[in-house]
Design a protein around this motif. Structure first.
Motif, short mmCIF file in Angstrom:
data_model
loop_
_atom_site.label_atom_id
_atom_site.label_comp_id
_atom_site.label_asym_id
_atom_site.label_seq_id
_atom_site.Cartn_x
_atom_site.Cartn_y
_atom_site.Cartn_z
N GLN A 1 0.83 -1.20 0.00
CA GLN A 1 0.00 0.00 0.00
C GLN A 1 0.87 1.25 0.00
O GLN A 1 2.04 1.21 0.37
CB GLN A 1 -0.91 0.01 1.23
CG GLN A 1 -1.97 -1.08 1.25
CD GLN A 1 -3.08 -0.84 0.24
OE1 GLN A 1 -2.83 -0.68 -0.96
NE2 GLN A 1 -4.31 -0.84 0.71
N HIS B 1 -3.94 0.48 -3.54
CA HIS B 1 -3.18 -0.21 -4.58
C HIS B 1 -3.54 -1.70 -4.68
O HIS B 1 -3.57 -2.26 -5.78
CB HIS B 1 -1.67 -0.07 -4.32
CG HIS B 1 -1.17 1.32 -4.57
ND1 HIS B 1 0.16 1.67 -4.46
CD2 HIS B 1 -1.81 2.46 -4.95
CE1 HIS B 1 0.32 2.95 -4.73
NE2 HIS B 1 -0.86 3.45 -5.03
N SER C 1 -5.16 -3.45 -7.94
CA SER C 1 -4.50 -4.59 -8.57
C SER C 1 -5.48 -5.75 -8.77
O SER C 1 -5.44 -6.45 -9.79
CB SER C 1 -3.31 -5.06 -7.72
OG SER C 1 -2.31 -4.07 -7.69
#
Length: 478
Positions: A374, A465, A469
């Motif tokens: 992160q 993040h 993803s």
């Protein structure tokens, strides 16, 4: 006089622990002998019980102060359990047991954090989403050193959790040791009602379709039922893939995670194995015949523990679904609670659990298929300061302030804790954006607004993040 009483109480506690340990090893010795096929002689049993009775009589009749027999028994049992050296096996007296049962209700008052014991340390596993602990800045892997200024070194796990809990609106000061700080932090948390809402769902639009998202915060009684309802709703609305999020999930009931896995993994191989003390293994399988016709990814982190790790291992090793994030906590044992008949209970580790591929992940965790860290902002915690931080000062809190400002895009020339001219300018720029007086000093109002800004940043899916993803993976594999 006070110091003498304190010494006497300590001596009594140690005596109870010794008595408990003696009881454990004596009984264990007899059980083992019997289990090995040797006939247990009545005389041996009698001698063992005589020894225990003699120890009890010595304490009750000769100890320097009058002894409460109930407390002596509690201490003996605590000694037995403590001699196991297992942080997950605990004895709970009537009051502690009552508080434990309340924590399984639909809501309770406290700070919303999961605590475990490793060796002599009390460790934060994780916080419930939106809980007072999360808002105050308690973090996974924090070591609790004090509660309201008092050491907790001699307490049991459930005594610690009992001290942390309390009425809504009351405050508790928790002293923690954190790896990136030279000194212990003292964090004030305002207790609140902690609702046990274990499943949260939403849809993310991606291109011409939607990706479903199910967050499971813990595995409680009604978790599987709630998940089925939310999953049915998402599928009815239309999804091209699904993300399961067990980040920060400290675990829960084995029966609950079993029911959840029945929705996602087939019974072509066991989703876990329960290994007993004699080495026998019991495989557990899902009842599902066919897996979903859309891709699935699971989000994990260091706060994913126990039942959350069972789910992660099943998803990865049975169906090959990817795990995205960072390595999980690493709890590979199974506990069961036993009612001792007087309101007290013992929570005892009964077995190990192994992954579908028969790996024991205890103290190792489960590595992700795709490791994604992160942004640094996600590691920042709310900043509490009794004094105004301003130019020329130098301390650790200013270093936190500088990292917060940098995380929000307000560039500062240094993060070593010295309040520079650049730091002052960044504070002024932040104060301007939130409508505060632009004096460049980090007062209470400024720190409160900074905390809100950091929390808002974390809650924005675009800044997550790991989530992004997972969305990208689903999109590529539709």
């Amino acid at each position: 006089m006070k110091s003498l009483k304190k010494y006497n109480k300590l001596l009594l506690m140690i005596t109870c622990m010794v008595l408990g340990a003696a009881l454990f090893f004596a009984v264990e010795h007899l059980v083992l002998k019997k289990g090995e096929g040797h006939q247990t002689k009545e005389a041996e049993v009698t001698e063992t019980l005589k020894k225990l009775q003699k120890a009890q009589n010595l304490i009750t009749e000769s100890y320097v102060e009058k002894v409460d027999s109930a407390k002596l028994l509690d201490g003996a049992i605590q000694g037995m359990v403590a001699s196991l050296g297992d942080p997950y096996s605990v004895y709970m007296d009537e009051e502690t047991s009552r508080q434990f049962e309340q924590s399984l209700d639909s809501s309770f008052s406290g700070i919303g954090a999961e605590v475990t014991k490793e060796g002599e340390d009390f460790i934060i596993v994780d916080r419930f989403k939106g809980s007072p602990a999360e808002k105050a800045g308690i973090k996974p892997n924090d070591k609790i050193k004090t509660i309201d200024g008092k050491s907790i070194q001699s307490l049991t796990l459930y005594q610690v959790t009992a001290k942390i809990r309390g009425p809504k609106g009351s405050k508790v000061q928790i002293g923690v040791e954190r790896g990136d700080h030279a000194k212990d932090l003292v964090i004030t948390v305002t207790r609140d009602d902690i609702p046990i809402e274990t499943v949260h769902s939403k849809r993310f639009k991606k291109g011409n379709g939607y990706i479903g998202y199910l967050e499971i915060t813990t595995f409680a009684e009604g978790t599987a039922k709630d998940l089925k309802e939310e999953l049915t709703r998402l599928e009815a609305e239309g999804i091209d893939g699904l993300i399961l999020d067990v980040r920060g999930n400290p675990g829960g009931l084995l029966s609950s995670v079993h029911e959840v896995l029945d929705e996602f993994v087939t019974g072509k191989k066991p989703f876990m194995h329960i290994e007993k003390r004699n080495g026998d293994r019991e495989p557990l399988k899902s009842v599902l015949k066919e897996k979903k016709d859309y891709p699935i990814a699971t989000l994990i982190d260091g706060g994913s523990a126990s039942a959350a790790e069972i789910l992660a291992a099943g998803m990865q090793e049975v169906e090959g679904y990817p795990l995205i994030g960072v390595t999980t906590f690493g709890k590979g044992t199974v506990q069961q609670s036993f009612d001792l008949g007087d309101g007290s209970q013992m929570k005892l580790t009964m077995s190990k659990w192994l992954t579908p591929n028969k790996k024991w992940i205890h103290k190792k965790g489960i590595a992700p298929t795709l490791e994604v860290m992160q942004p640094p902002v996600f590691e920042l915690v709310p900043l509490q300061s009794a004094v105004v931080l301003k130019k020329g000062m130098n301390n650790e809190k200013i270093a936190v302030l500088q990292n917060m400002l940098n995380g929000l895009g307000l560039d500062v020339d240094r993060t070593d804790g010295y309040f520079s001219a650049s730091t002052e300018k960044a504070v002024q720029n932040f104060q301007k954006t939130v409508g505060l007086t632009q004096n460049g000093e980090a007062n209470t109002a400024t720190l409160n607004e900074l905390d809100k800004a950091i929390q808002s940043y974390k809650e924005n899916p675009k800044n997550d993040h790991q989530l992004q993803s997972a969305i990208e993976f689903i999109t590529k594999n539709e």
